[in-house]
Motif scaffolding. Sequence first.
Motif, PDB file in Angstrom:
ATOM      1  N   ARG A   1       0.838  -1.188   0.000  1.00 21.69           N
ATOM      2  CA  ARG A   1       0.000   0.000   0.000  1.00 21.69           C
ATOM      3  C   ARG A   1       0.881   1.249   0.000  1.00 21.69           C
ATOM      4  NH1 ARG A   1      -3.870  -0.830   5.044  1.00 21.69           N
ATOM      5  NH2 ARG A   1      -1.819  -0.986   6.032  1.00 21.69           N
ATOM      6  N   GLN A   2       0.276   2.408  -0.345  1.00 21.13           N
ATOM      7  CA  GLN A   2       1.048   3.646  -0.400  1.00 21.13           C
ATOM      8  C   GLN A   2       1.706   3.960   0.933  1.00 21.13           C
ATOM      9  OE1 GLN A   2      -2.051   3.268  -1.650  1.00 21.13           O
ATOM     10  NE2 GLN A   2      -2.439   4.662  -3.362  1.00 21.13           N
ATOM     11  N   LYS A   3       0.991   3.757   2.018  1.00 17.76           N
ATOM     12  CA  LYS A   3       1.507   4.158   3.324  1.00 17.76           C
ATOM     13  C   LYS A   3       2.338   3.058   3.994  1.00 17.76           C
ATOM     14  CE  LYS A   3      -3.037   3.158   5.426  1.00 17.76           C
ATOM     15  NZ  LYS A   3      -4.182   3.784   6.117  1.00 17.76           N
ATOM     16  N   SER A   4       2.675   2.015   3.232  1.00 22.21           N
ATOM     17  CA  SER A   4       3.538   0.950   3.739  1.00 22.21           C
ATOM     18  C   SER A   4       4.792   0.768   2.895  1.00 22.21           C
ATOM     19  CB  SER A   4       2.767  -0.383   3.760  1.00 22.21           C
ATOM     20  OG  SER A   4       1.554  -0.274   4.448  1.00 22.21           O
ATOM     21  N   THR A   5       4.926   1.567   1.847  1.00 22.45           N
ATOM     22  CA  THR A   5       5.985   1.350   0.869  1.00 22.45           C
ATOM     23  C   THR A   5       7.379   1.447   1.476  1.00 22.45           C
ATOM     24  OG1 THR A   5       4.575   2.302  -0.835  1.00 22.45           O
ATOM     25  CG2 THR A   5       6.915   2.142  -1.334  1.00 22.45           C
ATOM     26  N   LEU A   6       7.639   2.516   2.220  1.00 23.76           N
ATOM     27  CA  LEU A   6       8.977   2.720   2.770  1.00 23.76           C
ATOM     28  C   LEU A   6       9.332   1.637   3.775  1.00 23.76           C
ATOM     29  CD1 LEU A   6       9.076   6.601   3.245  1.00 23.76           C
ATOM     30  CD2 LEU A   6      10.089   5.227   1.420  1.00 23.76           C
ATOM     31  N   ASN A   7       8.382   1.261   4.620  1.00 23.21           N
ATOM     32  CA  ASN A   7       8.651   0.202   5.593  1.00 23.21           C
ATOM     33  C   ASN A   7       8.988  -1.106   4.889  1.00 23.21           C
ATOM     34  OD1 ASN A   7       7.089  -2.227   7.268  1.00 23.21           O
ATOM     35  ND2 ASN A   7       8.420  -0.926   8.514  1.00 23.21           N
ATOM     36  N   MET A   8       8.247  -1.398   3.829  1.00 22.39           N
ATOM     37  CA  MET A   8       8.497  -2.636   3.095  1.00 22.39           C
ATOM     38  C   MET A   8       9.897  -2.624   2.499  1.00 22.39           C
ATOM     39  SD  MET A   8       6.642  -5.358   2.495  1.00 22.39           S
ATOM     40  CE  MET A   8       8.091  -6.257   3.003  1.00 22.39           C
TER      41      MET A   8
ATOM     42  N   MET B   1      -6.726  12.685   2.571  1.00 26.05           N
ATOM     43  CA  MET B   1      -7.093  11.371   2.051  1.00 26.05           C
ATOM     44  C   MET B   1      -6.569  10.285   2.971  1.00 26.05           C
ATOM     45  SD  MET B   1      -6.280  11.734  -2.026  1.00 26.05           S
ATOM     46  CE  MET B   1      -6.880  10.079  -2.345  1.00 26.05           C
ATOM     47  N   ASP B   2      -7.397   9.246   3.186  1.00 22.27           N
ATOM     48  CA  ASP B   2      -6.951   8.055   3.915  1.00 22.27           C
ATOM     49  C   ASP B   2      -6.437   7.068   2.879  1.00 22.27           C
ATOM     50  OD1 ASP B   2      -6.480   5.957   5.621  1.00 22.27           O
ATOM     51  OD2 ASP B   2      -8.597   5.378   5.795  1.00 22.27           O
ATOM     52  N   ILE B   3      -5.125   7.079   2.654  1.00 21.31           N
ATOM     53  CA  ILE B   3      -4.535   6.246   1.618  1.00 21.31           C
ATOM     54  C   ILE B   3      -4.351   4.827   2.151  1.00 21.31           C
ATOM     55  CG2 ILE B   3      -2.539   5.924   0.137  1.00 21.31           C
ATOM     56  CD1 ILE B   3      -4.279   8.275  -0.586  1.00 21.31           C
ATOM     57  N   ARG B   4      -4.991   3.901   1.495  1.00 24.35           N
ATOM     58  CA  ARG B   4      -4.914   2.520   1.940  1.00 24.35           C
ATOM     59  C   ARG B   4      -3.785   1.782   1.239  1.00 24.35           C
ATOM     60  NH1 ARG B   4      -9.025   0.821   5.033  1.00 24.35           N
ATOM     61  NH2 ARG B   4     -10.794   2.217   5.268  1.00 24.35           N
TER      62      ARG B   4
ATOM     63  N   PHE C   1      -7.206  -7.506   5.992  1.00 24.41           N
ATOM     64  CA  PHE C   1      -7.159  -8.760   5.247  1.00 24.41           C
ATOM     65  C   PHE C   1      -8.556  -9.348   5.083  1.00 24.41           C
ATOM     66  CE2 PHE C   1      -6.469 -13.466   5.110  1.00 24.41           C
ATOM     67  CZ  PHE C   1      -5.791 -13.498   3.893  1.00 24.41           C
ATOM     68  N   LEU C   2      -8.943  -9.607   3.838  1.00 26.55           N
ATOM     69  CA  LEU C   2     -10.256 -10.138   3.456  1.00 26.55           C
ATOM     70  C   LEU C   2     -11.403  -9.175   3.759  1.00 26.55           C
ATOM     71  CD1 LEU C   2      -9.958 -13.893   4.550  1.00 26.55           C
ATOM     72  CD2 LEU C   2      -9.502 -12.872   2.308  1.00 26.55           C
ATOM     73  N   LYS C   3     -11.078  -7.936   4.156  1.00 26.42           N
ATOM     74  CA  LYS C   3     -12.123  -6.949   4.447  1.00 26.42           C
ATOM     75  C   LYS C   3     -12.114  -5.791   3.453  1.00 26.42           C
ATOM     76  CE  LYS C   3     -11.891  -7.865   9.433  1.00 26.42           C
ATOM     77  NZ  LYS C   3     -11.573  -7.288  10.768  1.00 26.42           N
ATOM     78  N   ALA C   4     -10.956  -5.494   2.916  1.00 23.65           N
ATOM     79  CA  ALA C   4     -10.819  -4.392   1.962  1.00 23.65           C
ATOM     80  C   ALA C   4      -9.849  -4.816   0.873  1.00 23.65           C
ATOM     81  CB  ALA C   4     -10.330  -3.128   2.671  1.00 23.65           C
TER      82      ALA C   4
END
Length: 452
Positions: A48-55, A449-452, A230-233
């Motif tokens: 996701r956009q807000k997880s990119t750097l951590n990944m 925006m809430d970026i998922r 997970f499995l919700k969105a």
Amino acid sequence: MLVDQVVLAASATENGVTAGNSAWMLISASLVLLMTPAVAFFYGGMSRQKSTLNMMMMSFGALGAIGVIYVLWGYSMSYSSGDIGGIFANPFTNFGLRGILPSDDGTFPTGSNGYPEIIDVAFQLTFAVITVALISGSLANRVKFSTWLVFSVLWVTFAFFPLAHMVWGGGLLSDSEHSIAAWLFGTTMDDGEKVAKIAPIDFAGGTVVHINAGVAGLVLALIVGKSRDFLKAPQRPHNLPLTMIGTTFLWFGWFGFNAGSAFAADGNAALAWVNTTVAACAAMMAWLAVERIRDGHATSLGAASGVVAGLVAITPACGNLTPVTSIILGAVAGVVSAYGVGLKYKLKFDDSLDVVGVHLLSGIWGTIGVGLLAKDHAGLLTGGGADGFRLFIIQVVIAVVAMVFTAIITTIIGTILSAAMGWRIDDSAERGGIDFAMHSETAYDFVGMDIR
């Protein structure tokens, strides 16, 4: 005079071959090192956009931590003398690369492949790093960076180094006289040394790298638990061009991974190069065919994932197949992984970026498949007869032993860290974005925006 000229010519040729092999292996080591940032791109684009750097930081963090400990005890624990139960070597024999660095006259000790052993250290270091980086894809969006770093050090020490010794360092899964293969089907003499009559095949890391990482990813996904959505969105990749760039560099680096495992710039390296290429191509086309038949369209993510599945499958087999059988192996890998990535939805485990579906399943298939398709009439389906059947059995056994070993070690380490440090970030941090919560940074600036 003529005799002297012949000796000098032979010496010059030998020196030239050694220099050429040394250069090739240093290039291969550099190519494999490139694969870890490539994994960061590949996984970063799938996140996701807000997880990119951590990944991406999980890959870079593994590189930093393991690069240090490999020269301290990693190489010694994998390849030095002092075998301990066929599981690992003495970590103190070459601690800090003692005995591998140059002597007072500046001469480097020569390794088993004819060039300075320090080159082997460089090459094998990169394998340890990439294996840990691959695991991170099963944990996207939800784990503490500090826990990940501690896990990386513990896991590479107690899972990767021992398995590297077992397979490539003369341990239980090698061809040594005290290996499982020797116990199963006896020994023979080779250059005055007693070895297994039917030797296991893992040319470049089907068990050591891909099965190892795939099982670890599955175990950690179960220990850590599912992400909030997970499995919700929808969990769509946020930047597929970044993922395809990562695939490009992975494919490029994989030539060092596979062709470099010939340990010489020779025909075996060239065969591994060709087999690696055609297996990746066949797997990509097979994955896209599955998507077209099943879903009605072929996707860029499917193309990228298919390439990686083919590269994974051919890794243990690249020096032991023909180009034609490599195409078969790759095509089957593409189909197996294209369907296998859906297991996480059926079985409800959150393997975020398909480590299990791609690396574990294609790693298992490649390890077992070489027992079916090995060249020179050695495989079960290529005219190997009784010995081909024995090879197939050995390949199944080493795959199973590797899975069980890694599952046990990962469960122990993962459970201890869960109690001692905790794996999960809190729910508000996961909702707001792990990049900012863990690193106080964001890959993208969005307002309102809430970026998922």
